[in-house]
Scaffold this active site. Structure first.
Site, PDB file in Angstrom:
ATOM      1  N   ASP A 441       5.464  -1.431  -4.555  1.00 17.13           N
ATOM      2  CA  ASP A 441       4.966  -2.332  -3.521  1.00 17.13           C
ATOM      3  C   ASP A 441       4.364  -1.457  -2.425  1.00 17.13           C
ATOM      4  OD1 ASP A 441       4.553  -4.099  -1.421  1.00 17.13           O
ATOM      5  OD2 ASP A 441       6.401  -5.223  -1.789  1.00 17.13           O
ATOM      6  N   HIS A 442       3.046  -1.563  -2.237  1.00 15.52           N
ATOM      7  CA  HIS A 442       2.370  -0.686  -1.281  1.00 15.52           C
ATOM      8  C   HIS A 442       2.755  -1.007   0.162  1.00 15.52           C
ATOM      9  CE1 HIS A 442      -0.353   2.533  -0.647  1.00 15.52           C
ATOM     10  NE2 HIS A 442      -1.088   2.321  -1.728  1.00 15.52           N
ATOM     11  N   ARG A 443       3.460  -2.093   0.383  1.00 20.51           N
ATOM     12  CA  ARG A 443       3.907  -2.415   1.738  1.00 20.51           C
ATOM     13  C   ARG A 443       5.086  -1.551   2.166  1.00 20.51           C
ATOM     14  NH1 ARG A 443       4.983  -8.723   1.005  1.00 20.51           N
ATOM     15  NH2 ARG A 443       6.005  -7.810  -0.830  1.00 20.51           N
TER      16      ARG A 443
END
Length: 471
Positions: A441-443
């Protein structure tokens, strides 16, 4: 005087709202004991056997196998209070003392319903059979129920009731006093291309019975054999197969769709030389001896490497609270692993994997895998994961782009380990090579953190001694 009690589908936990009937374990007329399993159902999480809190005679079942019922819907009714005890049991259902067993109700606390005295329900009135006696003794309920079912299929409701509903089978129904009630009769006529308007019913008030259709079929066959123009069914149109997305497959579809919809994921991968890891595994199992228990699996070693990597890169052991706009870092590692079963893909969870060694993780993976294949996993064993390991190499493939198991933040995919040409110590050699893929998850982190995690895992695979420095 028997009291008829209704048993409803209980809340099986984990927020489940429905279940599919897989297999009935009792039939109408059977005598059941308190807390005896009566039906096997499949939820979105697992296959479970549901026990009945009442003891008595089963008087009705609701739903055929394959039917999906909501929580709180009736499952069956039980006549309590006038049942002879089952052979080998005393009158209290196995208990010599007082309590719930004497009242024919469960003494156990079951999810979704309590143990208090049940509220009396109205007895369901069964239609009077056409040629059956007006009363049936308790010991003959099972045979009577079957006779009732056969009578209903032949006679069914009155012609007036049948005329009030429009036909849906595609076969033109006769008008007037002649009627067809049984869906089996309609289906049989449709299969043989018969016009029901041309058949005279022999049942009450002109009802067309199955025997009437079978006689018409034989007559048509005789005409065909004698050279008359045969009665042929219309040519069937090509059709497609529709598979309901429900149960385990439906739950997986919902979770994967939500993952793709909500998580901005990215994938990075690397090839690693697993020759030393395989040698270390062989040495570990050889040193353990035959009396040391199950062998340590490659998956167990990779799981142990993952827990060590998550300790160094805790960003990937987290989840995102979108409403609060916060990243929630999780203290413990509950490691999920993908397991393929006959009912579809499931992800059992190894609890507190960060506190276990490779041998302990391997034993728990083996236990959960066996339960998954037998359909015995509980909802609690399939939820609460914080990171997932997916070994798709068992299917003979090298790589993949895993879909994150929502609401987790990452998944490590492992391809097959196979001999490949590899430059080792400056020389071309044949080595055991594996491809590792990390979807994240790039968040929760940037590519540098994800790359650092994956590189550490690859280093441990190539040089297991790296892991020893962090233990």
């Amino acid at each position: 005087m028997a009291q008829v009690l209704e048993f409803k589908l209980p809340d099986l936990g984990e927020g489940l709202t429905e279940a599919e009937i897989v297999r009935w374990l009792v039939e109408v007329g059977d005598v059941v004991a308190v807390d005896q399993p009566v039906v096997e159902v499949e939820t979105a999480k697992a296959m479970v056997e549901v026990p009945c809190p009442y003891g008595g005679v089963v008087t009705a079942r609701y739903g055929e196998e394959g039917t999906e019922l909501p929580v709180g819907a009736p499952l069956l009714t039980v006549a309590v209070g006038s049942v002879e005890p089952v052979a080998g049991r005393d009158d209290s259902g196995g208990s010599t003392g007082g309590g719930a067993a004497e009242s024919g109700t469960s003494g156990n606390v079951l999810v979704g319903y309590g143990t208090g005295a049940p509220v009396a329900r109205r007895r369901r009135v069964r239609p009077t059979p056409v040629s059956a006696e007006s009363s049936v003794p308790a010991t003959g309920i099972k045979a009577s129920a079957r006779a009732d079912a056969e009578t209903f299929m032949a006679a069914g409701p009155t012609p007036a009731a049948a005329a009030a509903s429009a036909p849906t089978s595609g076969v033109v129904e006769p008008q007037g006093p002649v009627a067809v009630i049984s869906p089996l009769v309609r289906k049989l006529a449709r299969q043989h291309g018969l016009d029901l308007r041309q058949i005279v019913g022999s049942g009450r008030d002109g009802l067309i019975l199955r025997t009437d259709v079978e006689s018409a079929v034989r007559a048509a066959d005789e005409k065909s054999a004698a050279g008359a123009e045969p009665v042929t069914a219309p040519k069937a149109e090509p059709s497609v197969e529709r598979i309901p997305l429900r149960g385990v497959r439906g739950a997986v579809a919902d979770k994967l769709s939500r993952s793709r919809r909500e998580i901005p994921d990215a994938t990075c991968w690397v090839d690693a030389d697993a020759t030393e890891l395989m040698a270390a595994r062989a040495a570990m199992n050889a040193a353990g001896g035959s009396a040391a228990g199950p062998k340590v699996s490659v998956l167990a070693l990779l799981a142990r490497i993952c827990t060590a990597a998550l300790a160094r890169f805790p960003e990937l052991n987290s989840t995102v609270d979108a409403d609060a706009r916060e990243i929630v870092r999780l203290a413990g590692v509950h490691l999920g692993f993908a397991a393929q079963t006959e009912r579809g893909l499931v992800v059992p969870v190894v609890r507190d994997a960060h506190t276990r060694n490779a041998e302990s993780i391997g034993a728990e993976i083996a236990r959960l895998t066996g339960a998954a294949r037998d359909g015995k996993l509980t909802p609690a064993q399939l939820t609460g994961g914080t990171f997932t390991l997916n070994n798709y190499g068992v299917f003979g493939v090298d790589g993949s782009t895993p879909i994150i198991n929502h609401p987790e933040a990452a998944m490590l995919g492992v391809g097959r380990i196979m001999p490949k040409p590899w430059v080792h110590e400056g020389e071309l050699a044949v080595r055991q090579v594996v491809q590792l893929s990390l979807t994240f998850d790039h968040r929760v982190c940037d590519g540098g953190t994800a790359g650092g995690f994956l590189r550490y895992v690859a280093d441990c695979v190539e040089q297991p001694a790296v892991l020893l420095r962090t233990l």
